[in-house]
Structures are given as C-alpha cells and as structure tokens.
Scaffold this active site. Structure first.
Site: not given
Ligand code: EPU
Length: 338
Positions: A165, A235, A333
């Site tokens: 990012r 995010s 972000e």
């Molecule tokens: N989780 C929780 N509670 C929540 C949200 C998430 O426990 O309220 C846990 C989920 O269960 C999961 C983990 O956290 O095990 C990760 O969650 P998720 O798979 O939704 O991915 P993320 O790490 O939160 C990142 C990117 C997203 C991208 C997804 C998929 C960042 C900051 N965000 O989200 O990107 O779509 O992975 O690759 O790196 C964005 O940048 O705007 C964005 C949406």
C-alpha cells in the site's frame, strides 16, 4: 475541454460522502490542457490537490486550494506475441471497468483486483492489492506529468518504490500527476488462488478468468459495503507489521489472532488490523453520524452526512484503544487532507 468550477462541492466526488467545498475544481482531459492550466493558475504542490474518483481520500469541510482531476479514459492494447499483451490505459478510466474489459478478452493478471473502487491513476499510488495480487505485480511503467518540471515523464517499475500500500507517488504527494499506466497481462499467466476465500477454486476443471472475477466479486460484496449505499473508503487502516517477538507474545495471549505469512527475508509479521479492531470491541459501533462496519471492522462508514472531524475523532479513539489493548499503532490507509 477545460472545466473550471469555483467553490466546488466535492461531496459526490469522495466515496465517504464527506461534505467539502474546494476553492476551485479544474477538470481536464488532455496533456495540452493540463499544461495550459499549470501556466494559468498557481498549482504548485501545497496549492493543489490531485484527485481521481475520491475513493481513498478523507476531505475537510473547507479546502482552500485548487483540486485537479485528469479525466482521459482510453484503453489501448499492444499485443507482444500470441499470449502477452501490454495495456496502455489512461488515468481517468475506472479501475474496475478496466478489469472487466480485460477479463472479457480472456486476459489474466488483474482478475483478483476486481471491484476495487477508484481510478486507474490512483491504483499505483497506494499500490492497490487484494487476494494475493498487487497492481505492482503487473505494472511496467507509469506516465506522469511532473508538476515541478512541467514535463511528461516515464517512471519505470523499478523507480516506483512499491511496497505494501505504498509507492514513490504516495511518498511525494502532489509531485506527479499520473497520466497513464502501462501493464502487462497474458492469456496464460497462472492464476493466484492461494488466498483463503479463493482456495475453493483450486483444482476446478476448466477454470477461467471470468469465474475468478465472479468469485472475487462475490467475496467482496459479502464483506465490503458498497460506497453508494454506505459511504466508505474500503480498509481504513493498513495491516500493521510487528516483530516476531511481539507476534508470539500476542499469539500466546490470543490464540486466534490472525497473521499473514510474509516473504522469508522480511523480519516481521503482518497482523489483520480488522481482527485487532474487532477484538478491541469496535465492530458495528456507531457514534454521532459515523461508525465501524458491522461485518468488517477495518471499514469506517459515514452513516448520515458526518464530517471529517467526526470521522477523525472516531479514528483517534480506535487507534488509542488498539494501542492500549495490543500495543500496536494503527496507520490510516487513505490520504487524510487536513
Ligand atoms: N477479521 C475479523 N474481524 C473483522 C474483520 C476481519 O476477525 O471485523 C479477520 C477475518 O476473519 C480474517 C482477517 O481478519 O481472518 C482478515 O480479514 P480479510 O480477509 O477481510 O482481509 P483484510 O486483511 O482485512 C486485506 C486488504 C483488503 C483486501 C483483502 C483481501 C488491507 C488493509 N486490506 O483486508 O483491501 O481486499 O485483504 O486481500 O490490506 C482495501 O485496501 O481497501 C481493501 C479492502
């Protein structure tokens, strides 16, 4: 055509729907017009803000500068051989329109980045990424207007300083206006299906790029709110990097802590910020007119005409509470314009 609007309302030009009046908005769609505008107005860094579709920006109520938008929107394909195609795409194209057009042609590489809001010009700035792919994996070079020299320049991939990012464009705000992005796609590139929610596709017979796009859209729609319905910037925080030692200590205390494996040469562990915010008790929380999404704690929502001040007050409280509970500093972000 050069379009100038004095005292421009930007509420509908940012996906958080924050109220914002900019002193001036200038929209252009050719490089010649851009040069003309730079010689007629004072648009030095500090006096101007470059905006795409406002999907990663947090705007103030009063913005006493000129906002510039470059709206060119052509896509050109340059086949390299039977399978490899270089794509030349203008900054003003909506990112997901590009993904759809390429998937429709059977070209592989950007299907995991389906449905990411924003323009093509904004994609390299924060090195957009999802489901194991980042735009930097496909990007060859970026054509920019250098605001200081007023010249058009090509910045090669190796000069973009890409990381999670982050990029040279994000590190030097206002220095470059992105005009075009050059990507390489292919008809035979292997799919990236290692991310949990895409794994069910592994081993499926006759899997094609359209099926992957469909699955990514399904996963995103199930978790991430549509900004047109619940205004947001995706995010709100980056997933934080912590030392092995801190990650181990936290894992001992919270066995279900979510962490991501990084390349072996990286001496830290990436944690899921959404998990941290959720476990600090914020999921679904609402105060004044803003709040935390009730399914993905990493997404902040403007429920009903909330302002930047209200949103940043909530951001401060979330950061403080995650620090108190886990001793982790969360970093926003999106770009916050004060
Ligand atoms: N989780 C929780 N509670 C929540 C949200 C998430 O426990 O309220 C846990 C989920 O269960 C999961 C983990 O956290 O095990 C990760 O969650 P998720 O798979 O939704 O991915 P993320 O790490 O939160 C990142 C990117 C997203 C991208 C997804 C998929 C960042 C900051 N965000 O989200 O990107 O779509 O992975 O690759 O790196 C964005 O940048 O705007 C964005 C949406």
């Amino acid at each position: 055509m050069i379009k100038v609007t004095e005292q421009a309302c930007l509420r509908q030009m940012n996906t958080l729907a924050l109220p914002c009046i900019a002193s001036r908005l200038i929209q252009v769609d050719t490089v010649e017009e851009l040069k003309q505008v730079y010689s007629s107005y004072n648009l030095d860094t500090g006096n101007s803000l470059i905006i795409g579709s406002g999907s990663n920006v947090v705007l103030p109520e009063i913005l006493e500068i000129t906002v510039l938008q470059f709206t060119a929107s052509a896509i050109k394909l340059h086949p390299q051989d039977d399978v490899s195609v270089n794509i030349e795409v203008d900054a003003g194209v909506l990112w997901d329109d590009l993904v759809k057009a390429m998937v429709d042609k059977g070209l592989r590489g950007i299907e995991n980045l389906s449905l990411i809001p924003g323009t093509v010009g904004a994609a390299p700035v924060q090195n957009i990424g999802a489901y194991g792919v980042e735009v930097s994996d496909l990007l060859l070079s970026v054509e920019v207007f250098n605001v200081q020299t007023r010249e058009v320049e090509t910045i090669r991939h190796s000069e973009c300083d890409f990381s999670y990012r982050d990029s040279a464009f994000k590190q030097n705000p206002g220095q470059f206006l992105i005009l075009k992005v050059f990507l390489n796609l292919s008809k035979i590139r292997p799919f990236t299906l290692g991310y949990g929610e895409l794994k069910p596709l592994l081993g499926r017979k006759n899997l094609n790029v359209a099926a992957i796009r469909a699955r990514v859209i399904e996963v995103r729609q199930a978790k991430l709110p549509d900004p047109k319905v619940l205004p947001n910037v995706g995010s709100f925080f980056k997933n934080p990097l912590v030392s092995f030692k801190q990650a181990e200590e936290l894992k001992a205390q919270y066995p279900d802590l979510v962490s991501y494996q990084l390349p072996l040469n990286v001496q830290s562990v990436k944690l899921a910020a959404g998990w941290l915010i959720d476990h600090a008790g914020w999921k679904g929380h609402r105060e004044s007119r803003v709040g935390v999404h009730d399914q993905q704690a990493l997404v902040l929502i403007n429920h009903a005409g909330g302002t930047q001040q209200e949103l940043l007050s909530l951001v401060g409280k979330i950061k403080h509470s995650v620090w108190e509970k886990f001793q982790i500093r969360l970093e926003p972000e999106p770009v916050i314009i004060i």
